[in-house]
Design a protein around this motif. Sequence first.
Motif, PDB file in Angstrom:
ATOM      1  N   ASN A  20      15.564  -3.095  56.525  1.00  0.00           N
ATOM      2  CA  ASN A  20      15.239  -3.379  55.119  1.00  0.00           C
ATOM      3  C   ASN A  20      13.873  -2.863  54.713  1.00  0.00           C
ATOM      4  O   ASN A  20      13.696  -2.325  53.618  1.00  0.00           O
ATOM      5  CB  ASN A  20      15.308  -4.891  54.865  1.00  0.00           C
ATOM      6  N   PHE A  21      12.873  -3.033  55.595  1.00  0.00           N
ATOM      7  CA  PHE A  21      11.528  -2.627  55.245  1.00  0.00           C
ATOM      8  C   PHE A  21      11.434  -1.121  55.017  1.00  0.00           C
ATOM      9  O   PHE A  21      10.720  -0.677  54.111  1.00  0.00           O
ATOM     10  CB  PHE A  21      10.540  -3.039  56.345  1.00  0.00           C
ATOM     11  N   ALA A  24      12.014   0.245  51.569  1.00  0.00           N
ATOM     12  CA  ALA A  24      10.883   0.063  50.653  1.00  0.00           C
ATOM     13  C   ALA A  24       9.771   1.060  50.945  1.00  0.00           C
ATOM     14  O   ALA A  24       9.135   1.585  50.020  1.00  0.00           O
ATOM     15  CB  ALA A  24      10.360  -1.372  50.756  1.00  0.00           C
ATOM     16  N   LEU A 253      12.237  -4.060  48.142  1.00  0.00           N
ATOM     17  CA  LEU A 253      12.255  -5.074  49.195  1.00  0.00           C
ATOM     18  C   LEU A 253      12.777  -6.412  48.659  1.00  0.00           C
ATOM     19  O   LEU A 253      13.652  -7.041  49.272  1.00  0.00           O
ATOM     20  CB  LEU A 253      10.846  -5.238  49.754  1.00  0.00           C
ATOM     21  N   TYR A 257      16.435  -8.361  49.766  1.00  0.00           N
ATOM     22  CA  TYR A 257      16.469  -9.724  50.309  1.00  0.00           C
ATOM     23  C   TYR A 257      17.146 -10.698  49.350  1.00  0.00           C
ATOM     24  O   TYR A 257      17.905 -11.585  49.777  1.00  0.00           O
ATOM     25  CB  TYR A 257      15.047 -10.197  50.634  1.00  0.00           C
ATOM     26  N   LYS A 283      22.184  -0.768  49.849  1.00  0.00           N
ATOM     27  CA  LYS A 283      20.745  -0.537  50.021  1.00  0.00           C
ATOM     28  C   LYS A 283      20.342   0.826  49.466  1.00  0.00           C
ATOM     29  O   LYS A 283      19.285   0.967  48.841  1.00  0.00           O
ATOM     30  CB  LYS A 283      20.366  -0.636  51.500  1.00  0.00           C
TER      31      LYS A 283
END
Length: 301
Positions: A20-21, A24, A253, A257, A283
């Motif tokens: 996920n990071f 971003a 980000l 989430y 995503k």
Amino acid sequence: MTTAEAYVVCRTIAQREAKNFYYAFRVLPEHKRNAMCAVYAFMRRADDISDDEAMPITERREVMLHWLEAWREARRSGVSDDPVFFALNDTQKRFAIPDALLEDLVRGTTMDLDPPAHSEGALQTFATFEELYRYCYLVASVVGLICIRIFGYTDSRAEKLAEETGVAFQLTNILRDIKEDAERGRIYLPLDLMDEFGVSVDRARMLAAGATMATNERALLRALGSRAEEYYSSADRLLPLIDADSRAALWVLVTIYHTLLHKIAKADSDVFTERISVSTPAKMAILAQGALMTLRNRVAS
């Protein structure tokens, strides 16, 4: 080893592991992306030592201690053969990241190696939501406080909002990972909240082992999800307070989430039947929106 070479190593680690990071990171300016990768690579190494179940906890504590001593010496001297330490030193200088935040970051990452303050039937637990909040602060809010120093901000209100945004992220992770955590001997649902909904630690074990969820158990997880939703409102207020060239990264980000939390709610809080996640195509769509946001910000500036 040059600074550029050290950052290449960190970018490779982040691209391979960050999930996920990293989505971003990709919409940040290069110098900020490098800094985020350095922080992530450092955090990843601490996580890997802490979670290495091939070693008993006592051995992990010893390995962690030696690694921390090497990092602190690198920080003091400004010299290191470790590319992650080398890049992190540069990041800390460029973005005025206080030593105390990095120490808190390590403290949070290594909390699971500490003897539990509370345990129920050999499971590590938290007695109250306040204790859980402190855990979330160390493992997630501190990351947020470091990130906003890289993103850039001038309004001090950003710091509390970043703290609460980190709590939102970590509560989302806790909800998603209840089954896996229980299998590892950890229950991150606070005992006072479990008592309120009539859910015992033994019952949490049974759910992780495949028992069918009851109404009160779904209500327990919805209650924790509602707490997370309250903290996501802080992310909305944080966004305009950070530098324009970094807003898209934060937005990506938060959106990933928050989408995960919405998926948990859509599944009626059933996090035991299958692991809930945000798909790669979803995503990528969020990343594309973030890239457009970055482009608009550059044109506007």
